[in-house]
Write a protein that holds these residues in place. Structure first.
Motif, short mmCIF file in Angstrom:
data_model
loop_
_atom_site.label_atom_id
_atom_site.label_comp_id
_atom_site.label_asym_id
_atom_site.label_seq_id
_atom_site.Cartn_x
_atom_site.Cartn_y
_atom_site.Cartn_z
N GLU A 36 9.91 11.70 -1.76
CA GLU A 36 8.80 12.58 -1.45
C GLU A 36 7.75 11.81 -0.67
N GLY A 37 7.74 11.97 0.65
CA GLY A 37 6.80 11.25 1.49
C GLY A 37 5.36 11.55 1.16
N LEU A 69 0.82 -1.21 0.00
CA LEU A 69 0.00 0.00 0.00
C LEU A 69 0.85 1.26 0.00
N TRP A 70 2.03 1.16 0.60
CA TRP A 70 2.91 2.33 0.66
C TRP A 70 3.81 2.46 -0.56
N PHE A 71 4.30 1.35 -1.07
CA PHE A 71 5.36 1.44 -2.08
C PHE A 71 5.01 0.81 -3.42
N LEU A 97 13.94 -4.15 1.65
CA LEU A 97 14.41 -3.38 2.80
C LEU A 97 15.08 -2.08 2.37
N TYR A 98 15.79 -2.12 1.25
CA TYR A 98 16.46 -0.91 0.76
C TYR A 98 15.45 0.19 0.44
N ASN A 114 15.47 3.39 2.78
CA ASN A 114 15.87 4.60 2.06
C ASN A 114 14.80 5.68 2.23
N TYR A 115 13.54 5.26 2.19
CA TYR A 115 12.45 6.22 2.42
C TYR A 115 12.50 6.76 3.85
#
Length: 385
Positions: A169-170, A141-143, A208-209, A213-214
């Motif tokens: 950009e969050g 859902l996030w990425f 995980l990266y 990173n985010y």
């Protein structure tokens, strides 16, 4: 013997003992350090470093990739940001073994990777309490298609590289997440997403990266860094222990040596760059340098940055020291590495890893015995009835 969980869910016992090395090979360390280490030399070489394993070549290549180094180094240095990981011990070899599914029979709450996943969920969704089973759904859902935890037709490496800027950009990620939640989700079933535990170890690090990173670009993390550093610039900076300029393929390059992961591994980073010809006299200088020197002449692409792991364990560390001892060019590296504190730390860490493996092996054996006993009791009760 250690247990390994395969992608099909089966568990196979593998012999991780590699007789290539012995305690007599070590020229470093005191007599007491060697005697103490010898008590725990089973296995001699950890399973994730064993050349005989089928995954060894892929894992070796992975260790030289930017994503791997970034993730491991971040967890070593900054895991305290993701509460409650600050109080958790961390070791790169044990983490690799967890990602290789060498402890499938252990309580899931014991493994560091599961504690890391729960901490990530808490960071992404601080107002909601999630379980481990929710990890894939929340990551998707996030990425979306930036990680291997997506639908097969969505994810590929090229796509991930092209859209990597989104992680910076969050707000954009949050908007995209809300859009997904508001969409008609009849075709979206979290159970159809790939499970993190069954991904290849390369894909686990890619996942995980992207996430870490985010997090590292988030304003909360930057504020935390500022508070932790107390205005000391070297808190989050890693300086090379040695660097020099070389000529490689008729082009200038810079070699930098980094001691990472609690001083257990040494990396060489080679950076190739364009040679800038500086005029010898003012008279021969260009009238407009900004026009004469193009911006791309100063750019360094990721392809021109190469990492190389120089040693992986105490035996390879010993071999490396022996190799460079009489090399005048690398003498500064030898002087930085051949220190009692670094050598003592190496012995202590190698013993801790093996103590962990021994204790977890006993836990697995005990769990298996209890399972067999319970099954026997059920069968007896069934026979009585």
């Amino acid at each position: 013997m250690v247990s390994q969980l395969h992608s099909n869910g089966s568990v196979e016992e593998e012999d991780s003992n590699d007789q290539t090395y012995s305690i007599s090979d070590l020229t470093i360390g005191t007599k007491d350090q060697k005697l103490n280490f010898e008590k725990y030399l089973n296995p001699i070489i950890l399973p994730n470093q064993n050349h005989n394993q089928s995954y060894f070549k892929n894992l070796k290549n992975l260790k030289n990739k930017h994503e791997y180094i970034f993730v491991i180094n971040w967890v070593y240095q900054f895991r305290a940001f993701l509460k409650p990981l600050g109080s958790e011990s961390f070791d790169v070899d044990l983490f690799e073994l967890e990602l290789l599914n060498y402890f499938p029979d252990l309580n899931s709450k014991v493994l560091f990777i599961n504690k890391l996943k729960l901490s990530i969920l808490k960071f992404l969704e601080p107002t909601t309490k999630y379980e481990l089973d929710d990890f894939e759904k929340i990551v998707y859902l996030w990425f979306r298609n930036l990680t291997p935890i997506s639908f097969e037709e969505e994810y590929n490496d090229e796509n991930m590289e092209e859209e990597e800027e989104i992680k910076e950009e969050g707000d954009e990620i949050k908007e995209e997440k809300l859009e997904i939640q508001q969409e008609d989700q009849q075709d979206f079933n979290p159970k159809n997403l790939p499970k993190f535990d069954y991904l290849l170890i390369e894909d686990k690090f890619k996942t995980l990266y992207v996430i870490i990173n985010y997090i590292s670009k988030n304003h909360k993390f930057r504020s935390w860094i500022s508070n932790q550093s107390n205005n000391l610039p070297d808190f989050s900076r890693i300086d090379p222990i040695y660097s020099n300029i070389i000529t490689k393929n008729n082009a200038p390059a810079r070699e930098e040596y980094y001691l990472l992961f609690d001083n257990q591994r040494l990396y060489k980073r080679t950076i190739k760059y364009n040679e800038i010809k500086v005029p010898k006299t003012l008279k021969s200088s260009p009238q407009d340098p900004n026009e004469y020197y193009k911006p791309e002449q100063f750019d360094i692409s990721q392809q021109n940055i190469k990492f190389e792991l120089l040693y992986n364990n105490i035996f390879e560390f010993n071999e490396y020291l022996t190799k460079i001892k009489n090399n005048k060019a690398l003498k500064p590296i030898y002087m930085k590495l051949y220190k009692s504190q670094i050598i003592e730390n190496f012995f202590e860490n190698e013993i801790k890893k093996r103590k962990f493996l021994i204790s977890k092996k006993k836990e697995i054996q005990l769990a298996n015995l209890l399972a067999v006993r319970k099954r026997s009791l059920r069968l007896r009760e069934k026979e009585k009835t």
